[in-house]
Each structure stands twice: as C-alpha cells, then as structure tokens.
Design a protein around this motif. Structure first.
Motif, PDB file in Angstrom:
ATOM      1  N   VAL A 112       4.121  16.500   1.070  1.00 60.47           N
ATOM      2  CA  VAL A 112       3.034  15.812   0.365  1.00 60.47           C
ATOM      3  C   VAL A 112       2.700  16.634  -0.875  1.00 60.47           C
ATOM      4  O   VAL A 112       2.563  17.852  -0.778  1.00 60.47           O
TER       5      VAL A 112
ATOM      6  N   SER B  46      -3.230  16.763   5.366  1.00 59.19           N
ATOM      7  CA  SER B  46      -3.046  15.630   4.464  1.00 59.19           C
ATOM      8  C   SER B  46      -3.921  14.486   4.952  1.00 59.19           C
ATOM      9  O   SER B  46      -4.614  14.598   5.966  1.00 59.19           O
ATOM     10  N   PHE B  47      -3.858  13.381   4.220  1.00 54.14           N
ATOM     11  CA  PHE B  47      -4.495  12.161   4.679  1.00 54.14           C
ATOM     12  C   PHE B  47      -3.735  11.640   5.899  1.00 54.14           C
ATOM     13  O   PHE B  47      -2.515  11.827   6.001  1.00 54.14           O
TER      14      PHE B  47
ATOM     15  N   ASP C 123       5.662  12.132  -0.245  1.00 52.63           N
ATOM     16  CA  ASP C 123       4.372  11.442  -0.276  1.00 52.63           C
ATOM     17  C   ASP C 123       3.741  11.733  -1.640  1.00 52.63           C
ATOM     18  O   ASP C 123       3.163  12.797  -1.868  1.00 52.63           O
TER      19      ASP C 123
ATOM     20  N   SER D  57       0.936   5.370  -4.076  1.00 53.10           N
ATOM     21  CA  SER D  57      -0.209   4.513  -3.733  1.00 53.10           C
ATOM     22  C   SER D  57      -0.938   4.109  -5.005  1.00 53.10           C
ATOM     23  O   SER D  57      -1.136   4.935  -5.899  1.00 53.10           O
TER      24      SER D  57
ATOM     25  N   ALA E  31       1.428   9.865  -3.144  1.00 53.08           N
ATOM     26  CA  ALA E  31       0.206   9.074  -3.287  1.00 53.08           C
ATOM     27  C   ALA E  31      -0.796   9.732  -4.246  1.00 53.08           C
ATOM     28  O   ALA E  31      -1.514   9.048  -4.960  1.00 53.08           O
ATOM     29  N   GLN E  32      -0.822  11.077  -4.259  1.00 51.86           N
ATOM     30  CA  GLN E  32      -1.824  11.769  -5.080  1.00 51.86           C
ATOM     31  C   GLN E  32      -1.220  12.373  -6.333  1.00 51.86           C
ATOM     32  O   GLN E  32      -1.900  13.132  -7.033  1.00 51.86           O
TER      33      GLN E  32
ATOM     34  N   LYS F 140      -6.810   6.485  -6.777  1.00 50.69           N
ATOM     35  CA  LYS F 140      -5.680   7.348  -7.148  1.00 50.69           C
ATOM     36  C   LYS F 140      -5.567   7.436  -8.681  1.00 50.69           C
ATOM     37  O   LYS F 140      -6.192   6.651  -9.389  1.00 50.69           O
TER      38      LYS F 140
ATOM     39  N   SER G 217       0.848  -1.200   0.000  1.00 51.06           N
ATOM     40  CA  SER G 217       0.000   0.000   0.000  1.00 51.06           C
ATOM     41  C   SER G 217       0.880   1.246   0.000  1.00 51.06           C
ATOM     42  O   SER G 217       2.095   1.169   0.234  1.00 51.06           O
ATOM     43  N   GLY G 218       0.236   2.388  -0.215  1.00 49.15           N
ATOM     44  CA  GLY G 218       0.954   3.652  -0.121  1.00 49.15           C
ATOM     45  C   GLY G 218       1.416   3.914   1.311  1.00 49.15           C
ATOM     46  O   GLY G 218       2.494   4.468   1.535  1.00 49.15           O
ATOM     47  N   THR G 219       0.588   3.525   2.254  1.00 53.44           N
ATOM     48  CA  THR G 219       0.958   3.681   3.668  1.00 53.44           C
ATOM     49  C   THR G 219       2.230   2.892   3.966  1.00 53.44           C
ATOM     50  O   THR G 219       3.161   3.405   4.594  1.00 53.44           O
TER      51      THR G 219
ATOM     52  N   ALA H  26      -2.490   8.944   6.803  1.00 48.45           N
ATOM     53  CA  ALA H  26      -1.345   8.038   6.632  1.00 48.45           C
ATOM     54  C   ALA H  26      -0.011   8.774   6.576  1.00 48.45           C
ATOM     55  O   ALA H  26       1.024   8.229   6.965  1.00 48.45           O
ATOM     56  N   THR H  27      -0.024  10.029   6.122  1.00 49.29           N
ATOM     57  CA  THR H  27       1.216  10.799   6.056  1.00 49.29           C
ATOM     58  C   THR H  27       1.865  10.880   7.439  1.00 49.29           C
ATOM     59  O   THR H  27       3.082  10.730   7.576  1.00 49.29           O
TER      60      THR H  27
END
Ligand SMILES: *Cc1c(COP(=O)(O)O)cnc(C)c1O
Length: 395
Positions: free
Chosen positions: A145, A85-86, A171, A199, A173-174, A204, A59-61, A88-89
């Motif tokens: 991020v 952020s989300f 990060d 991620s 992920a996005q 995404k 996963s991205g996490t 998980a960051t």
C-alpha cells in the motif's frame, strides 16, 4: 478559527461550470454506464500511470478484488500485505477467496517493510510443486500500500516477489501521482506491479462525485480478465459467462467529471507538497520536533501527501481533543491495526505480533491538508499544537 479536516468545496469553482455542461451532454444522450467517457478516462489514467491499460470499476475496493481474482487466486491462497492500512486492503483478499498474511511496516514510512517481507519468505516459505507455501498456504500475491501518498519500497518488493513467483498488486488508492525511483528510472504509483488499484472516492486526491475506481496494468491478459470480471464474467459472446464475476462498472457521469479534474491533479498534488513543506518548516520553527515526528521520505520518492501524518509521542488523543476544542479537525488513520480487527479474529493474530503497526496506531495524527488550505490556517494549527506542548521559545 475553524479549520475542517477536509473541505472539498474549496477545490471546485475552476471546474464546476465545465462539469455542468459536460453532465448536461451526458443527460441528453442518456448513455450512463461505461461508454466513450469511461474509455477516454481509462486511456488517460493508464497514460498518467505509465501503463497500457485502464479498466474502470465501481470502487477502489473492487479494483483490488478484481485484480486479485485476475491473478488466478484460489480458495485459501495467502496474500501478503500490511497490517496498517484501510480495511479494504485486507478485506478484498478475503472477498477474493484468499487469506491475508500480514508483514509489519517500516517505522519511518508506515509502509510494508521489505526487510521483514524478505525475512518471512526466506525463513518460513517452503517450495512445493505449485508455488511457495507458508503455514500450509500457497502464497499468491503481495499487496503493498502506498500509504498516505508515498510509494512503498517497490524496487525491493518487486525483486523479492519475482524470486518467489508472487504477483504484486499495488494499492494505489491514496497515491495517484506519487512517484519513486525504480530500477534506474522514475515511475508512477500503480504502474510497477502486475496491476494497480485506484480509488476515486471523493476524499482521494482525484475524487469523483461518489464511488468509483480503476485498475491499471501493462498486461493485456490481466486487462481482458478484469474487463470480463466487471461484467459478470462475460466473454466475447453476450450472456455467455466464463467466470462468476461482479457488477462493477464505472458511470459516464463519474468519468466525465474525473476527466476534467484529472487536468488539475498535478497542480493539486504540487499544492499539497507545498503545504507539507510549509508544515515542516513551521514545526521546526516552533521547536516542536521533540514532541512530534514529521513524515519522512524514502530517497527518490515524490510523496503527494494524500495525508500529512505526524507521530505524537505522548498523549495523541489528548492533543486531538485539544485541537478539536480549538476548531481544528484531525483524523486518526488508523486507530486499530488490521490484525487486531474483530472481523479478522479468526486469523489468530494477537497483540504484539506487529509492533510497528501497533505503535503507529497509537501515535499517528493526520492534520488538515488539501488544495485551498491557507497559510494562516496552517500557522494556527501549528501554534495550537505548540500551545498544547508549550515548548521553550527560541532565544
Ligand atoms: C480508500 C481506500 C481503499 C478503498 O477504496 P474505495 O474506493 O473506498 O473502495 C483501499 N485502500 C486504501 C488504502 C484506501 O485508502
């Protein structure tokens, strides 16, 4: 009209047939975890980001946690990151043994503010034998991020990080495919720091059929460490473990699907950019700019609009409710900044500590944006927002 916030079914037909055939092959071979498909995806994503190595994880996490572990983070080390952020960051920092140290965002981009970052380090950091310290914690790394699909100010962040000997984990992920100017050249998100965490969560820009992630890096040492950490810290010798690692591998079925989709990623990102440009024109044409603020770009950035996020100056929640009543899905990313999350209460932050993040959490609204979104749907979204505010029409 009914416009879902996100409709993943609209992208599929062009690759569904190929995906089914590929999955048939993998089922026949029954080679499910890691293996040649994952290795091929690792090479392709690394090349896409302009670096040497890719390491597929679950996963991205996990990509964040394993990257942090690979920096040699020790229990109690601080990691600087954004409060907007989300989860998980910042939770990845704790899961890797560290302590999140937040720095507020810039009002324009919603990304970690490099000026405030520099201020914190210059005013508060003290040099000791084994590194720079803030509040008796050694600072190990920075996680910028690239929120909503736009790169943070990497030129400044990396130059400050070098000065204070901090590792930079992006990060990403996005932001797979986002670009920015970096010391005179154009670089892709994920490819500038020591490592980039990607991620493949289905929503995404490059989404799989479930969870998945990848670390990209130019460092052979970091790549090897992460390859080991994803397999329970195993070294070259089977069942001999150098470190306590994780079960965090990518599946062949995921990798095969992602490889097919990767061929469309640039096209899909371009479509998102075109949709964003159209939203901007429509908002201007409807005289809505005194009620909402459009996303703004840092010079030289290629924003890939994972999200199209406007700021609503007054009554964001009222507008969201009105749009919902009219069949339009929207989201708030994110309604509570990280420093005020119940799970981080022990860090001791208070309301008022990061004003930009707190204001953003009250004002942001993400509108539908995805490949396959139609012009008449965008027009409808903007018309309904205009109806809510009822601005004077143009002469
Ligand atoms: C999605 C996301 C993550 C986590 O990725 P997962 O694959 O869901 O674990 C981390 N950071 C940001 C900014 C994200 O949007």
């Amino acid at each position: 009209m009914n416009i879902p916030f996100l409709d993943l079914k609209r992208v599929s037909p062009s690759y569904l047939q190929e995906l089914k055939e590929k999955h048939g092959d993998i089922l026949a071979k029954a080679d499910f975890v890691l293996g040649p498909e994952v290795e091929a995806l690792e090479r392709e994503i690394a090349e896409f980001c302009g670096v040497k190595y890719g390491i597929g994880v679950a996963s991205g996490t996990d990509a964040l946690i394993l990257s942090l572990r690979a920096t040699g983070i020790e229990h109690g080390d601080a990691v600087i990151t954004t409060p907007f952020s989300f989860i998980a960051t910042a939770s990845s920092v704790v899961l890797a043994g560290g302590v999140p140290l937040f720095v507020d965002i810039s009002e324009k981009t919603f990304n970690l503010c490099s000026i405030k970052l520099e201020e914190l380090l210059r005013r508060k950091a003290k040099k000791k034998r084994d590194g720079w310290y803030v509040r008796e914690m050694r600072i190990r790394a920075i996680i910028p991020v690239h929120l909503y699909g736009q790169c943070a100010n990497m030129e400044r962040i990396i130059s400050i990080a070098k000065e204070f000997k901090l590792k930079v984990i992006e990060d990403t992920a996005q932001a797979l495919g986002a670009e920015c100017r970096f010391n005179g050249s154009v670089r892709r998100a994920g490819g500038m720091g020591l490592a980039g965490a990607i991620s493949f969560y289905p929503t995404k820009n490059l989404g799989g059929l479930g969870d998945g992630g990848m670390v990209v890096t130019d460092s052979r040492r970091i790549a090897e460490l992460i390859r080991s950490l994803r397999l329970h810290g195993m070294g070259r010798q089977k069942y001999i473990h150098r470190a306590i690692g994780y079960n965090s591998r990518l599946d062949a079925l995921q990798a095969a699907g992602l490889r097919i989709k990767l061929r469309f990623l640039n096209q899909w990102n371009e479509e998102r950019i075109a949709l964003a440009e159209r939203y901007k024109r429509l908002f201007k044409d409807k005289n809505l700019l005194e009620f909402i603020t459009l996303p703004s770009l840092l010079e030289g950035n290629r924003h890939i609009y994972h999200q199209f996020v406007i700021r609503v100056k007054k009554n964001r929640d009222g507008l969201q409710k009105f749009l919902k009543e009219n069949g339009i899905g929207t989201e708030v990313y994110y309604p509570l900044p990280l420093h005020l999350q119940p799970c981080f209460k022990y860090l001791g932050y208070r309301r008022g500590d990061f004003k930009e993040a707190e204001v953003a959490s009250r004002e942001v609204l993400a509108l539908p944006i995805y490949p396959g979104l139609r012009e008449e749907e965008q027009r409808y979204v903007v018309e309904k927002i205009a109806e809510y505010y009822n601005p004077p029409s143009r002469p």
